[in-house]
Design an enzyme around this catalytic site. Structure first.
Site, PDB file in Angstrom:
ATOM      1  CG  PHE A  96      -1.889   1.088   1.327  1.00 21.49           C
ATOM      2  CD1 PHE A  96      -3.055   1.043   0.577  1.00 21.49           C
ATOM      3  CD2 PHE A  96      -1.681   2.171   2.162  1.00 21.49           C
ATOM      4  CE1 PHE A  96      -4.000   2.057   0.660  1.00 21.49           C
ATOM      5  CE2 PHE A  96      -2.615   3.187   2.257  1.00 21.49           C
ATOM      6  CZ  PHE A  96      -3.776   3.137   1.502  1.00 21.49           C
ATOM      7  CG  ASN A 193      -3.987   3.317   7.240  1.00 21.57           C
ATOM      8  OD1 ASN A 193      -5.208   3.238   7.203  1.00 21.57           O
ATOM      9  ND2 ASN A 193      -3.273   3.803   6.240  1.00 21.57           N
ATOM     10  N   PRO A 194      -5.684   0.200   9.254  1.00 20.89           N
ATOM     11  CG  PRO A 194      -7.717  -0.235  10.328  1.00 20.89           C
ATOM     12  CD  PRO A 194      -6.600   0.776  10.255  1.00 20.89           C
TER      13      PRO A 194
END
Length: 286
Positions: A96, A193-194
């Site tokens: 990510f 920050n899931p």
């Protein structure tokens, strides 16, 4: 063939990116020109003002980079780097790409570590991705001890590369639901920050939809499956009075506060980012 004008090359690149729907075409064109020429963006802008030219070989490299960006491949995948606070992180397929809004979220954790009376406060980043949040905590609070976990076999090598050699940072390749049982009751901060996008809410931007790993995006039917796990696990990891910080989507604050309050957390509060959108929720362990 004679060299071509940098201005005309950047203008053509910006126009092609604009036609492809890229949101900041001139910014990306200047950054890609810098990548092709080995220059920072400010140096590219100075060269544009001077009216510099570009050798044919570098112009061809720029054209190739622009063609990739026009397919909506993320700029950071093309350059191989992503800025985060004072850091320059290595990123690419499988991880990510850290976002600017996370830079403000991590400040809550950094402030809590700096405010801790402990000589070596412990911070834990659950689901670290590229390692951005963990690395920011470790480098900005050098007397802290930072622990980070990343389960994805594709993302973990990026985190390992970015955190290599950082003495006060420990990285493991484990599920956040079980990681660091030896630290239970000792952490001053747990941050995450899931993945929080609901499974049916496919992102509009091709950069996200096509290139960000689904494991980092989707969090179940309502997007909060991992948040529920975090709420339970962080209660075990934190010492009394310790801080939980969760990044989330702008419409999820109320439900996350409800989850945390039901689980026994105190003082659950949602905070806005610089665009005045709800971005993070914090809570204190009783």
């Amino acid at each position: 063939m004679p060299d071509i004008s940098l201005a005309s090359a950047v203008h053509a690149a910006a126009q092609r990116l604009a036609d492809a729907g890229v949101s900041d075409p001139l910014v990306d064109a200047e950054l890609l020109a810098g990548h092709a020429l080995g220059l920072r963006r400010g140096e590219v802008q100075a060269a544009l003002i001077r009216g510099d030219s570009v050798p044919e070989e570098e112009a061809a490299v720029l054209e190739t980079l622009v063609a990739r960006r026009a397919t909506r491949e993320p700029l950071q995948h093309i350059t191989g780097t992503a800025p985060f606070r004072h850091l320059e992180l290595a990123v690419g397929p499988g991880v990510f790409v850290p976002r600017p809004e996370s830079e403000t979220v991590v400040q809550y954790a950094i402030d809590a570590l700096l405010g801790s009376p402990l000589p070596a406060p412990i911070g834990i980043d659950l689901g670290t991705g590229s390692g951005a949040i963990a690395l920011a905590m470790a480098t900005e609070v050098p007397h802290s001890r930072i622990f980070a976990t990343e389960l994805s076999p594709e993302a973990y090598p990026w985190a390992a590369r970015n955190t290599e050699g950082v003495a006060n940072l420990t990285l493991v390749n484990e599920d956040l639901a079980q990681a660091f049982s030896e630290l239970d009751g000792t952490a001053s901060v747990v941050i995450s920050n899931p993945p929080y996008v609901p499974d049916a809410a496919i992102p509009r931007d091709p950069e996200v939809r096509l290139f960000d790993p689904s494991m980092a995006l989707y969090g179940g039917e309502d997007g909060l499956d991992v948040v529920r796990v975090l709420s339970v696990r962080a209660l075990e990891l934190l010492h009394p009075g310790g801080l939980l910080v969760i990044e989330h989507g702008e419409l999820q604050g109320e439900e996350i506060r409800s989850i945390l309050t039901r689980d026994g957390w105190r003082a659950a509060a949602t905070h806005r980012d610089l665009t005045l959108r709800d971005r993070a929720t914090t809570a204190l362990r009783p």
